[in-house]
Design a protein around this motif. Sequence first.
Motif, PDB file in Angstrom:
ATOM      1  N   LYS A 300       0.814  -1.220   0.000  1.00  0.00           N
ATOM      2  CA  LYS A 300       0.000   0.000   0.000  1.00  0.00           C
ATOM      3  C   LYS A 300       0.842   1.262   0.000  1.00  0.00           C
ATOM      4  N   THR A 302       0.734   5.282   1.411  1.00  0.00           N
ATOM      5  CA  THR A 302       0.034   6.174   2.323  1.00  0.00           C
ATOM      6  C   THR A 302       0.467   7.611   2.102  1.00  0.00           C
ATOM      7  N   GLY A 305      -0.050   9.301   6.462  1.00  0.00           N
ATOM      8  CA  GLY A 305      -0.463   8.178   7.306  1.00  0.00           C
ATOM      9  C   GLY A 305      -1.757   7.519   6.857  1.00  0.00           C
ATOM     10  N   LYS A 306      -2.458   8.142   5.902  1.00  0.00           N
ATOM     11  CA  LYS A 306      -3.729   7.557   5.444  1.00  0.00           C
ATOM     12  C   LYS A 306      -3.505   6.744   4.162  1.00  0.00           C
ATOM     13  N   LYS A 307      -4.128   5.599   4.119  1.00  0.00           N
ATOM     14  CA  LYS A 307      -3.997   4.721   2.963  1.00  0.00           C
ATOM     15  C   LYS A 307      -4.616   5.360   1.719  1.00  0.00           C
ATOM     16  N   VAL A 308      -3.863   5.370   0.634  1.00  0.00           N
ATOM     17  CA  VAL A 308      -4.396   5.893  -0.629  1.00  0.00           C
ATOM     18  C   VAL A 308      -5.262   4.812  -1.251  1.00  0.00           C
ATOM     19  N   LYS A 309      -6.486   5.183  -1.627  1.00  0.00           N
ATOM     20  CA  LYS A 309      -7.396   4.171  -2.182  1.00  0.00           C
ATOM     21  C   LYS A 309      -7.030   3.858  -3.622  1.00  0.00           C
ATOM     22  N   ALA A 347      -4.630  12.578  -3.081  1.00  0.00           N
ATOM     23  CA  ALA A 347      -4.476  12.400  -1.636  1.00  0.00           C
ATOM     24  C   ALA A 347      -3.653  13.536  -1.029  1.00  0.00           C
ATOM     25  N   LYS A 350      -5.791  16.716  -0.874  1.00  0.00           N
ATOM     26  CA  LYS A 350      -6.766  16.616   0.201  1.00  0.00           C
ATOM     27  C   LYS A 350      -6.083  16.864   1.546  1.00  0.00           C
ATOM     28  N   ALA A 351      -4.921  16.264   1.730  1.00  0.00           N
ATOM     29  CA  ALA A 351      -4.218  16.385   2.999  1.00  0.00           C
ATOM     30  C   ALA A 351      -3.713  17.805   3.245  1.00  0.00           C
ATOM     31  N   PRO A 385       2.467  16.585   4.247  1.00  0.00           N
ATOM     32  CA  PRO A 385       2.316  15.205   4.711  1.00  0.00           C
ATOM     33  C   PRO A 385       3.428  14.305   4.191  1.00  0.00           C
ATOM     34  N   ARG A 398       8.706   5.526   5.445  1.00  0.00           N
ATOM     35  CA  ARG A 398       7.923   6.709   5.802  1.00  0.00           C
ATOM     36  C   ARG A 398       8.781   7.896   5.425  1.00  0.00           C
TER      37      ARG A 398
END
Length: 467
Positions: A300, A302, A305-309, A347, A350-351, A385, A398
């Motif tokens: 995945k 991210t 820290g949020k998973k990219v769909k 993403a 948005k962040a 981010p 990361r």
Amino acid sequence: MAPLLLFSLLILFPFCSSSDETPKITLQLNHVKLTSHRDPFHYLATLVNASLLRARHIRNHQTTPKLSEAPLYPHAYGGYSFSLGFGTPPQPIPVLLDTGSDVTWIPCTSSYSCRKCSSPSNPIPKIPTFFPKRSSSVRLLGCKNPKCSWFHSQDTLDSCRDCPSNSSTQCPKLCPPYIIIYGSGSTAGILLSETLDLGDRTVENFTVGCSVYSIAQPAGGIAGFGRGVVSLPAQVGAKRFSYCLVSRRFDDVDGKAGSVVIGGEQEDSAAGLSFTPMRKNPNIKPGSAASVYYYVDLKKITVGGKKVKIKKKTLVPKEDGSGGTIVDSGTTFTYLDAALMEAVAAAFEKAVAGRYNRSEIVETATGLRPCFEISSSPGTVLELPELGFDFKGGAELRLPVENCFVIANDPAVGSAACLAVIGGEKDGESAVEPAVILGSFQQQNYEVVYDLERERIGFQRKPCLNS
Ligand SMILES: *[C@@H]1O[C@H](CO)[C@@H](O)[C@H](O)[C@H]1NC(C)=O
Ligand SMILES: *[C@@H]1O[C@H](CO)[C@@H](O)[C@H](O)[C@H]1NC(C)=O
Ligand SMILES: *[C@@H]1O[C@H](CO)[C@@H](O)[C@H](O)[C@H]1NC(C)=O
Ligand SMILES: *[C@@H]1O[C@H](CO)[C@@H](O)[C@H](O)[C@H]1NC(C)=O
């Protein structure tokens, strides 16, 4: 240009050959040039003269370092280079560390010509070249040498195998010239069997390309660290290699380097390293460029820290061999295919929403996106981010802001921070290429270990700058 070159090389061959299977070089290419007035040679001479070759700054590597840990220098053209010693006595030549290809080649003889290898802003007078004549251990690779089959098809080789041993020069004795086409540019030359000095040890009969003509290549040569028998680690019998890439802030700054290690022992303290298995892409044809890539399983991505769909199958190699994820030291900015890039860019937007505005002017000018307007005043702290990659087996990256963003400054437009990731064309040619290429910009200040014995790649964040 390439066909003409091949013609020239073929004409040069008879002058170099002798009756042994792996003859010693008795004539150098430049010698032929000096004694001939025929057109192909004049052509070569003209190319040589085009030693207006203002390649990027390459340091004057005077000594062959110990490869227990050799300095690895960052260059503004995007690559990282280190020095290898070829021949007896060893001639140090800087080579680009490239895990995305397997052939090692070096600029060879004073006839070496490199077109479009320059940068107008940074002329360099001299490309370091290898002189076979000054080495007592150099041999031309014979056509019947099994290693010749690493580079040529059976059809090509049959022509020399069928050749009677007492034939004249009409019969090919030598492994035919190579032409390597890279994503950008190409190189061509003849194959040598030569002693390679790794500093702490020497390796005999190392197969290396002696390039006489290149287009759009780094100054110096390329050391192929990809998978497969031709690869440098395979030829020297290394069970592992690793590198630590210093920050791009130190591009072409004298003495500032990270490190590369070829060989070495499996450290018990693999602690701190997180590993992911090396994969073979089952749908890649043997012998294709992609067959030497280091595939890994990316699970995945991210952002903050949020998973990219993304659709799960997007990260899995397809039946035609395309797709999948590779780790590559020879690519600068990480590449994502169109669908992934779309999702990752969205993403980030948005962040970041509300905190920074997008700068379309800078996006158009740089070809990168998204780019965010930032204050150019000193001391500004960027709050952007982090980008993350999670691999099978628990390895994860990361990436801090400096591994994800480049700052574009233009007094007229202002400053912008751009995501240092490039996206594929939406309806681009479906050439067989990976969906994700993890590039060197994203690997800054990570130690990356290629454990060939246990077929795994390990990552560990750490400062790579030598002191
Ligand atoms: C090489 O360059 C010199 C000086 O620029 C010129 O006089 C000479 O004719 C050139 N030779 C060839 C073979 O192009
Ligand atoms: C090569 O050797 C064969 C047999 O020994 C002989 O018949 C032939 O004439 C030779 N050819 C040349 C070109 O010397
Ligand atoms: C290198 O090649 C030469 C000539 O073919 C051979 O005699 C020698 O044993 C080879 N050395 C190694 C280490 O394979
Ligand atoms: C974004 O642009 C708008 C319109 O130009 C401006 O009013 C706003 O202050 C900008 N926001 C930031 C964070 O710079």
